[in-house]
Write a protein that holds these residues in place. Structure first.
Motif, mmCIF file in Angstrom:
data_model
loop_
_atom_site.group_PDB
_atom_site.id
_atom_site.type_symbol
_atom_site.label_atom_id
_atom_site.label_comp_id
_atom_site.label_asym_id
_atom_site.label_seq_id
_atom_site.Cartn_x
_atom_site.Cartn_y
_atom_site.Cartn_z
ATOM 1 N N ARG A 1 1.667 -34.003 -55.756
ATOM 2 C CA ARG A 1 1.056 -34.591 -56.947
ATOM 3 C C ARG A 1 2.002 -35.576 -57.636
ATOM 4 O O ARG A 1 1.570 -36.359 -58.492
ATOM 5 N N LEU A 2 3.264 -35.546 -57.271
ATOM 6 C CA LEU A 2 4.239 -36.456 -57.873
ATOM 7 C C LEU A 2 4.345 -37.777 -57.118
ATOM 8 O O LEU A 2 4.631 -38.816 -57.716
ATOM 9 N N ILE A 3 4.119 -37.734 -55.815
ATOM 10 C CA ILE A 3 4.306 -38.932 -54.997
ATOM 11 C C ILE A 3 3.357 -40.073 -55.387
ATOM 12 O O ILE A 3 3.793 -41.226 -55.538
ATOM 13 N N PRO A 4 2.033 -39.835 -55.567
ATOM 14 C CA PRO A 4 1.145 -40.958 -55.913
ATOM 15 C C PRO A 4 1.536 -41.699 -57.188
ATOM 16 O O PRO A 4 1.581 -42.938 -57.177
ATOM 17 N N PRO A 5 1.840 -41.015 -58.304
ATOM 18 C CA PRO A 5 2.232 -41.780 -59.495
ATOM 19 C C PRO A 5 3.578 -42.483 -59.341
ATOM 20 O O PRO A 5 3.784 -43.563 -59.907
ATOM 21 N N LEU A 6 4.491 -41.905 -58.561
ATOM 22 C CA LEU A 6 5.757 -42.586 -58.309
ATOM 23 C C LEU A 6 5.527 -43.872 -57.522
ATOM 24 O O LEU A 6 6.106 -44.918 -57.826
ATOM 25 N N LYS A 7 4.664 -43.789 -56.529
ATOM 26 C CA LYS A 7 4.334 -44.973 -55.737
ATOM 27 C C LYS A 7 3.655 -46.026 -56.606
ATOM 28 O O LYS A 7 3.937 -47.230 -56.493
ATOM 29 N N GLN A 8 2.764 -45.589 -57.477
ATOM 30 C CA GLN A 8 2.081 -46.524 -58.374
ATOM 31 C C GLN A 8 3.078 -47.246 -59.273
ATOM 32 O O GLN A 8 2.976 -48.460 -59.482
ATOM 33 N N ALA A 9 4.046 -46.513 -59.802
ATOM 34 C CA ALA A 9 5.060 -47.130 -60.662
ATOM 35 C C ALA A 9 5.916 -48.119 -59.885
ATOM 36 O O ALA A 9 6.284 -49.178 -60.397
ATOM 37 N N LEU A 10 6.232 -47.796 -58.637
ATOM 38 C CA LEU A 10 7.023 -48.697 -57.798
ATOM 39 C C LEU A 10 6.301 -50.014 -57.536
ATOM 40 O O LEU A 10 6.935 -51.047 -57.327
ATOM 41 N N MET A 11 4.982 -49.977 -57.541
ATOM 42 C CA MET A 11 4.183 -51.160 -57.237
ATOM 43 C C MET A 11 3.822 -51.967 -58.483
ATOM 44 O O MET A 11 3.107 -52.964 -58.402
ATOM 45 N N SER A 12 4.336 -51.548 -59.622
ATOM 46 C CA SER A 12 4.058 -52.262 -60.868
ATOM 47 C C SER A 12 4.687 -53.657 -60.845
ATOM 48 O O SER A 12 5.694 -53.898 -60.173
#
Length: 201
Positions: free
Chosen positions: A104-115
């Motif tokens: 559950r942590l990986i998707p939001p981390l990936k989203q932040a990286l793609m900001s």
């Protein structure tokens, strides 16, 4: 509604919501008192004040909320989400609480990286370092999901040092398996660990 001039109102987000539109559900949670920490404004540096010790907190879903809040661009959400995520990961023995939440942590981390916001991306890299230090090689199976944006930011002069330091943390904690995954995504990466490069081809 007239803007309050009282200092307590200006500092209390539950009294006056002056922080602008939130980028995630975190802002709503924070403004409604659902987050067990608040920002303490120091004369030089800000810090978090927890309602109870981080060691005693349940990380589910608290750590997930902080991860989702990494995309925030408004103060104080930016400081709170980044600092709180790191502080929870740095609690001794945190891996036992963090590991069950990893998917559950990986998707939001990936989203932040793609900001497109560099400060958001910086916060994501720092959070990934803290996560890696908490769960060590358990992050390896998920690296392929978050490494893709790294190569883009490696080409940014202002971000390159942070990207490289994050890769070093991932390799140091994930050993040879992490190195091999990094090398596939970023062929120019140079290992910092002598034992990881052996038989890596």
């Amino acid at each position: 509604m007239a803007k309050s001039n009282r200092l307590s109102d200006r500092l209390n987000p539950k009294t006056v919501n002056q922080f602008g539109k939130s980028q995630s559900s975190f802002g709503h949670l924070y403004n409604n008192g659902a987050i067990p920490c608040k920002l303490s404004h120091g004369s030089v540096n800000h810090r978090l004040v927890w309602n109870e010790t981080p060691e005693s907190l349940s990380y589910d879903p608290l750590l997930v909320h902080f991860a989702e809040g990494l995309v925030e661009t408004q103060h104080p959400y930016t400081f709170i989400t980044r600092a709180a995520f790191i502080e929870l990961c740095e609690v001794p023995g945190s891996g036992d609480k963090v590991l069950p939440l990893l998917c559950r942590l990986i998707p939001p981390l990936k989203q932040a990286l793609m900001s497109k916001d560099k400060e958001v991306v910086k916060g994501a890299f720092t959070a990934i370092q803290a996560l890696s230090n908490s769960i060590k090689s358990h992050l390896n199976p998920h690296l392929k999901l978050i490494l893709a944006p790294f190569s883009k930011w490696m080409n940014n002069a202002a971000m390159k040092e942070l990207v490289e330091s994050t890769l070093h943390v991932l390799e140091e904690n994930g050993h040879k398996e992490a190195y091999q995954q990094i090398k596939k995504k970023i062929p120019t990466y140079n290992s910092i660990c002598d034992d990881t490069t052996q038989d890596s081809d």
